[in-house]
Scaffold this motif. Structure first.
Motif, PDB file in Angstrom:
ATOM      1  N   CYS A  24       5.159   0.869  -4.957  1.00 51.70           N
ATOM      2  CA  CYS A  24       6.007   2.061  -4.953  1.00 51.70           C
ATOM      3  C   CYS A  24       5.356   3.289  -5.310  1.00 51.70           C
ATOM      4  CB  CYS A  24       7.315   1.631  -5.778  1.00 51.70           C
ATOM      5  SG  CYS A  24       8.467   2.976  -5.746  1.00 51.70           S
ATOM      6  N   CYS A  46       7.906   4.054  -8.688  1.00 56.74           N
ATOM      7  CA  CYS A  46       8.075   3.108 -10.145  1.00 56.74           C
ATOM      8  C   CYS A  46       6.647   2.195 -10.196  1.00 56.74           C
ATOM      9  CB  CYS A  46       9.236   2.232 -10.118  1.00 56.74           C
ATOM     10  SG  CYS A  46       9.165   0.951  -9.045  1.00 56.74           S
ATOM     11  N   CYS A  85      13.708   0.810  -7.003  1.00 54.96           N
ATOM     12  CA  CYS A  85      14.189   2.175  -7.073  1.00 54.96           C
ATOM     13  C   CYS A  85      14.265   3.138  -5.876  1.00 54.96           C
ATOM     14  CB  CYS A  85      13.108   2.968  -8.011  1.00 54.96           C
ATOM     15  SG  CYS A  85      11.684   3.616  -7.264  1.00 54.96           S
TER      16      CYS A  85
HETATM   17 ZN    ZN Z   1       9.961   2.008  -7.137  1.00 56.71          ZN
END
Ligand code: ZN
Ligand code: OAD
Length: 247
Positions: free
Chosen positions: A127, A130, A155
């Motif tokens: 990601c 995050c 997230c």
């Molecule tokens: Zn994330």
């Protein structure tokens, strides 16, 4: 003559840095970037801003990623990777710094703490917000089912191959470790890189200035050849097979 000079430099080294590019993996069936037939001969790279800019660009980036993975599935370390792993194992090399994302140095037995992957690792995804790891199988399952890559489960951020695109920040700690190793090296072996992508391409000169012997082994000439103590134009698999030990 040159083979003998290489042998001698390797025999005397105690804190070598092995620096590798795509040319060490062509012997494993993975195309490089800038040779004819290389990856950039087919497509210009999608840079980081483009990846962020639209869902269509992200779909295109993932289509290319899956196509490359399909074409290189099952690639295994070759004799040059094995030779590099042995140089680490025997204490000749302090560290391996690679621009490659194929994971083959790790697969050939270079331990994590001796391996610096400057451009990330393409065997998984992460990601962008995050950092959470996402497995490629899972990304592909969603892509094939919905036509889009998944967003981060934790997230909602964009999920991207865990590699560094042009325009994307390099991992700072990896670059610092590589720089420090180059400054402490007694021998710097630059293997299979065109030495055109910065800041990675500055490392050979950093090492040379700090007193290392510089060896450049690459099929094509590079801009740094004039600064090298030894330039070898041979195929890396052939050149390093004698250092690879038993297959
Ligand atoms: Zn994330
Ligand atoms: P390149 O494709 O630019 O250079 C690979 C070099 O390896 C070429 O100069 C080839 O001549 C040489 N070569 C190929 N096979 C060889 C063999 N069997 N024996 C000896 N030499 C061989 O790849 P890199 O220098 O790794 O970055 O490219 C650097 C970065 O540019 C990559 O990490 C990637 C790319 O864009 C990012 O994606 C950020």
């Amino acid at each position: 003559r040159k083979i003998e000079a290489l042998r001698k430099l390797i025999a005397e080294a105690r804190s070598a840095v092995v620096f590798t590019g795509a040319g060490i993996s062509t012997g494993s069936g993975i195309p490089d970037f800038r040779s004819p037939g290389g990856i950039w001969a087919k497509n210009r790279p999608i840079d980081f801003q483009q990846f962020l800019s639209s869902a269509e660009m992200r779909r295109e980036a993932w289509r290319r990623k899956f196509a490359i993975d399909d074409a290189t599935r099952g690639a295994k370390p070759n004799a040059a990777h094995r030779a590099v792993a042995r140089l680490v194992e025997t204490g000749t090399a302090a560290v391996v710094v690679t621009q490659n994302i194929d994971g083959l140095h790790g697969a050939s037995g270079v331990p994590d703490d001796k391996l610096i992957e400057l451009h990330g690792n393409g065997t998984y995804a992460a990601c962008l917000d995050c950092g959470r790891r996402h497995e490629l199988d899972e990304v592909r399952r969603v892509f094939e089912a919905t036509g889009d890559p998944p967003d981060c489960r934790a997230c909602g951020g964009f999920v991207k191959s865990a590699t560094i695109s042009f325009g994307q920040a390099m991992p700072v700690d990896a670059m610092e470790r590589a720089h420090a190793a180059a400054e402490e090296a007694d021998l710097f072996l630059a293997l299979g890189s065109s030495l055109v992508v910065y800041p990675a391409a500055a490392l050979p000169i950093t090492a040379k200035r700090a007193g290392a012997a510089l060896v450049i082994a690459n099929r094509e000439p590079t801009d740094f050849d004039p600064y090298a103590d030894l330039v070898l134009r041979s195929d890396l698999v052939a050149l390093f097979a004698p250092y690879a030990g038993a297959p």
